[in-house]
Scaffold this motif. Sequence first.
Motif, mmCIF file in Angstrom:
data_model
loop_
_atom_site.group_PDB
_atom_site.id
_atom_site.type_symbol
_atom_site.label_atom_id
_atom_site.label_comp_id
_atom_site.label_asym_id
_atom_site.label_seq_id
_atom_site.Cartn_x
_atom_site.Cartn_y
_atom_site.Cartn_z
ATOM 1 N N TYR A 158 -13.441 -9.399 6.438
ATOM 2 C CA TYR A 158 -13.917 -9.439 7.820
ATOM 3 C C TYR A 158 -14.613 -8.127 8.153
ATOM 4 O O TYR A 158 -15.696 -8.108 8.732
ATOM 5 C CB TYR A 158 -12.743 -9.676 8.765
ATOM 6 C CG TYR A 158 -13.143 -9.661 10.215
ATOM 7 C CD1 TYR A 158 -13.924 -10.684 10.744
ATOM 8 C CD2 TYR A 158 -12.748 -8.622 11.044
ATOM 9 C CE1 TYR A 158 -14.288 -10.674 12.065
ATOM 10 C CE2 TYR A 158 -13.109 -8.611 12.378
ATOM 11 C CZ TYR A 158 -13.884 -9.635 12.883
ATOM 12 O OH TYR A 158 -14.249 -9.621 14.196
ATOM 13 N N GLU A 162 -18.204 -9.281 9.219
ATOM 14 C CA GLU A 162 -18.339 -9.379 10.678
ATOM 15 C C GLU A 162 -18.990 -10.681 11.125
ATOM 16 O O GLU A 162 -19.817 -10.695 12.024
ATOM 17 C CB GLU A 162 -19.178 -8.196 11.225
ATOM 18 C CG GLU A 162 -18.663 -6.840 10.837
ATOM 19 C CD GLU A 162 -17.787 -6.209 11.907
ATOM 20 O OE1 GLU A 162 -17.550 -6.851 12.938
ATOM 21 O OE2 GLU A 162 -17.355 -5.068 11.688
ATOM 22 N N ASN A 163 -18.600 -11.776 10.484
ATOM 23 C CA ASN A 163 -19.154 -13.075 10.847
ATOM 24 C C ASN A 163 -18.298 -13.714 11.949
ATOM 25 O O ASN A 163 -17.194 -14.204 11.706
ATOM 26 C CB ASN A 163 -19.206 -13.958 9.596
ATOM 27 C CG ASN A 163 -19.781 -15.313 9.888
ATOM 28 O OD1 ASN A 163 -19.804 -15.765 11.033
ATOM 29 N ND2 ASN A 163 -20.254 -15.977 8.851
ATOM 30 N N GLU A 164 -18.816 -13.738 13.171
ATOM 31 C CA GLU A 164 -18.042 -14.196 14.336
ATOM 32 C C GLU A 164 -17.646 -15.670 14.233
ATOM 33 O O GLU A 164 -16.607 -16.077 14.722
ATOM 34 C CB GLU A 164 -18.833 -13.956 15.630
ATOM 35 C CG GLU A 164 -18.711 -12.545 16.165
ATOM 36 C CD GLU A 164 -17.264 -12.134 16.497
ATOM 37 O OE1 GLU A 164 -16.509 -12.965 17.024
ATOM 38 O OE2 GLU A 164 -16.913 -10.987 16.195
ATOM 39 N N GLN A 165 -18.493 -16.444 13.580
ATOM 40 C CA GLN A 165 -18.224 -17.883 13.434
ATOM 41 C C GLN A 165 -16.900 -18.170 12.733
ATOM 42 O O GLN A 165 -16.230 -19.144 13.042
ATOM 43 C CB GLN A 165 -19.341 -18.529 12.612
ATOM 44 C CG GLN A 165 -20.419 -19.181 13.484
ATOM 45 C CD GLN A 165 -21.407 -19.948 12.628
ATOM 46 O OE1 GLN A 165 -21.869 -19.409 11.610
ATOM 47 N NE2 GLN A 165 -21.724 -21.164 13.018
ATOM 48 N N ASP A 166 -16.587 -17.320 11.748
ATOM 49 C CA ASP A 166 -15.383 -17.564 10.946
ATOM 50 C C ASP A 166 -14.133 -16.979 11.596
ATOM 51 O O ASP A 166 -13.034 -17.076 11.045
ATOM 52 C CB ASP A 166 -15.549 -16.944 9.548
ATOM 53 C CG ASP A 166 -16.650 -17.641 8.772
ATOM 54 O OD1 ASP A 166 -16.949 -18.798 9.117
ATOM 55 O OD2 ASP A 166 -17.202 -17.025 7.843
ATOM 56 N N ARG A 167 -14.292 -16.405 12.784
ATOM 57 C CA ARG A 167 -13.203 -15.645 13.385
ATOM 58 C C ARG A 167 -11.954 -16.503 13.664
ATOM 59 O O ARG A 167 -10.836 -16.103 13.321
ATOM 60 C CB ARG A 167 -13.700 -15.005 14.691
ATOM 61 C CG ARG A 167 -12.770 -13.937 15.199
ATOM 62 C CD ARG A 167 -13.163 -13.451 16.589
ATOM 63 N NE ARG A 167 -12.074 -12.719 17.172
ATOM 64 C CZ ARG A 167 -11.863 -11.414 16.982
ATOM 65 N NH1 ARG A 167 -12.694 -10.712 16.262
ATOM 66 N NH2 ARG A 167 -10.812 -10.814 17.514
ATOM 67 N N ALA A 168 -12.150 -17.671 14.241
ATOM 68 C CA ALA A 168 -11.011 -18.537 14.586
ATOM 69 C C ALA A 168 -10.271 -18.966 13.320
ATOM 70 O O ALA A 168 -9.035 -18.924 13.256
ATOM 71 C CB ALA A 168 -11.499 -19.766 15.354
ATOM 72 N N ARG A 170 -10.230 -17.438 10.474
ATOM 73 C CA ARG A 170 -9.586 -16.244 9.935
ATOM 74 C C ARG A 170 -8.266 -15.951 10.653
ATOM 75 O O ARG A 170 -7.245 -15.683 10.016
ATOM 76 C CB ARG A 170 -10.540 -15.049 10.115
ATOM 77 C CG ARG A 170 -10.003 -13.733 9.646
ATOM 78 C CD ARG A 170 -11.026 -12.631 9.848
ATOM 79 N NE ARG A 170 -11.072 -12.152 11.215
ATOM 80 C CZ ARG A 170 -10.386 -11.099 11.671
ATOM 81 N NH1 ARG A 170 -9.633 -10.421 10.854
ATOM 82 N NH2 ARG A 170 -10.472 -10.726 12.920
ATOM 83 N N GLU A 171 -8.286 -16.054 11.973
ATOM 84 C CA GLU A 171 -7.070 -15.780 12.749
ATOM 85 C C GLU A 171 -5.980 -16.792 12.417
ATOM 86 O O GLU A 171 -4.802 -16.451 12.334
ATOM 87 C CB GLU A 171 -7.375 -15.797 14.259
ATOM 88 C CG GLU A 171 -8.235 -14.640 14.749
ATOM 89 C CD GLU A 171 -7.575 -13.268 14.530
ATOM 90 O OE1 GLU A 171 -6.326 -13.207 14.506
ATOM 91 O OE2 GLU A 171 -8.319 -12.287 14.368
ATOM 92 N N ASN A 200 -5.769 -4.566 11.596
ATOM 93 C CA ASN A 200 -6.533 -5.741 11.973
ATOM 94 C C ASN A 200 -6.866 -5.760 13.464
ATOM 95 O O ASN A 200 -7.813 -6.402 13.889
ATOM 96 C CB ASN A 200 -5.736 -6.990 11.596
ATOM 97 C CG ASN A 200 -6.632 -8.176 11.337
ATOM 98 O OD1 ASN A 200 -7.746 -7.993 10.829
ATOM 99 N ND2 ASN A 200 -6.188 -9.346 11.676
#
Lengths: 202, 202
Positions: A158, A162-168, A170-171, A200
């Motif tokens: 991450y 820094e790909n915002e799309q994959d954030r959910a 990833r969490e 994180n």
Amino acid sequence: MHIKEAGIGEGISEVIVTTKSASGEPNAAPIGIITITNEDENENKYFVKLYKGSKTLSNVQETNKLAANVTDDTVLFVKAAFEPLAESQFSLFYGFPVLKEANSWILFDCAFSEKKAESGNFLFQLTPIAVKTNRKEVKAINRGLNAVIEAAIIATRYAIMENEQDRAEREKLMALYARIVEKCGGRREKEALEILQEKNKL
Amino acid sequence: MHIKEAGIGEGISEVIVTTKSASGEPNAAPIGIITITNEDENENKYFVKLYKGSKTLSNVQETNKLAANVTDDTVLFVKAAFEPLAESQFSLFYGFPVLKEANSWILFDCAFSEKKAESGNFLFQLTPIAVKTNRKEVKAINRGLNAVIEAAIIATRYAIMENEQDRAEREKLMALYARIVEKCGGRREKEALEILQEKNKL
């Protein structure tokens, strides 16, 4: 040189790679050693992919060497991923920095193999030049240990992408791995998870 | 009795548990040994949760014993999860069936501790009565090995719970773990994944 006995097996072996700069400053980072298997194990080929901009890459370009430190200490993995290790954690193996607490050390010569066009990352072929096994043990599989490693990989990727799309996504995975560590891990894995969760948040 | 040296560490140790019926028929199943840690490691407590209806539970109820077989052979884990192991894979340790290929054996006395009201599962407290370490080694962490274990757990849980709502989530995780095995595993992990995928289709 038999490095399977020192813990570098088939597929990708997750180790802590230590390197030094031309001026001798040591560095440590968790990295995978890629083994390309041959029928005759003496003819296995070893590679490592190094990220552009990383300290490990610039050190290898300066000295053409790296050491693989085999360990299952998750705290060491997590610390090496996010911060410089203390000098007291290093020792010397044939004059090259290695981690005191590692179960084994494999010192490799690194030969430039390929620069990936898209990513700018470098592939090096590795030739073992010295091996030392410090400690053998028997240990049952612990899902908490594995979960810390997966969580650390997600956290460091991450930071790079820094790909915002994959954030959910990833969490959600981080939460899954945290639950596995809480349920199955020992004290060392729980400590590693805490460090990871602190990093994180930043 | 020091069983940490035989591989049963803090948290939950994933092992293959072997048991025998009153008539002497051996059985093997992957199960977690729970270690409750005490400051003084000689006072650690060990537990195991056994599912109602399982062969392991009925065997333990008949003989009050089980053996923990410590191994990181993913093919053995996956086979033990889904099918009876061949008799040739067993050996005897103090007259009790264990797995020939395991890195260590710990024979436990089992004392009934608790029956879970909701699940009907049983908790037993374990007291080690004999330990043997067959093989010590040093091995780097392999994400493929870990991924096979996680995939096997998901596959066996599904078989027990049959919860349709979780199906999509389960398939997504199985695909994630399969990708990790393909990328990071050795031949043994890839073989285990293939067996798992075959079983998962049925």
